[in-house]
Design a protein around this motif. Sequence first.
Motif: not given
Length: 269
Positions: A261-269
């Motif tokens: 979940d944290e990785g996706f948030e960074r990816f999306y940002a």
Amino acid sequence: MKIMPVSMPKDIDKYFFNRVRDINMVNTQLSTVRLDIPPQLLITGYRGVGKTFLLKKVLNDQSDDILTSFIDISEIVGRQKGNLTEEEVLKAILNSINETMSKDKKSYKKWIDKITGHVKGLQLKNYDFSGDANIMDIPVPVIHDNYDKLSKFVMELPQKIVDESKDIKGYIIVIDEFQLLKKVKKPDAFFWLIRSFVQKQFNVGYVFTGSVSKTSDIINMINGQEEAFGGRLIQINIEPFTADETRRYIEEKSNNLKFTDEGFERFYA
């Protein structure tokens, strides 16, 4: 392995994702070309948001009785080493029309004589036929000092094609990365030139699209109340995918990207 493309793929349908609302908005406007109401659109959005992909999809899905041409201004700028002239833009439009017409060999042959006649009408002493643009395999003149003749020929050609072809109901022309038209010597005058022909046509729709924000100064230059199109261009801004759309895109189009979940948030940002 499913792979997400990082550039424009050859098979657009295979890699295209969602954008149903945007497609419907654009197609609703473009459909008026059949009603003798020429659509005039201005599509904006940040670089990489998917405007070109979206428009290529829209053009590919048009029915056979609607012709389409796509002109990428950035390609002309690159080919001209950063320089851009109105003449080069006009030649690019002609080459795009030629490419469109040549896809239908039967119609292409019918048009050779007609286009030849139009081109011969341009053969004045101040034209040089040594350029690299062509239409129907006929060289198109490089302009020297009769810009009026060449611009009239280019801008009137799409409507002539519709008028003289019973099976063709409209022509849609997309000018991508239009913000680069600021590089021509007198961009305001060039926009006014385009507008002067567009307002006299009934079955030719123009779509200007650019990697700019919806409040960029180039927007006012072309569509401001005192400028060429005077607010007549219908502006559609293409927004980035939401986080949910991005997650669904990855899940559908790629089977080798896994995120926490944290990785996706960074990816999306």
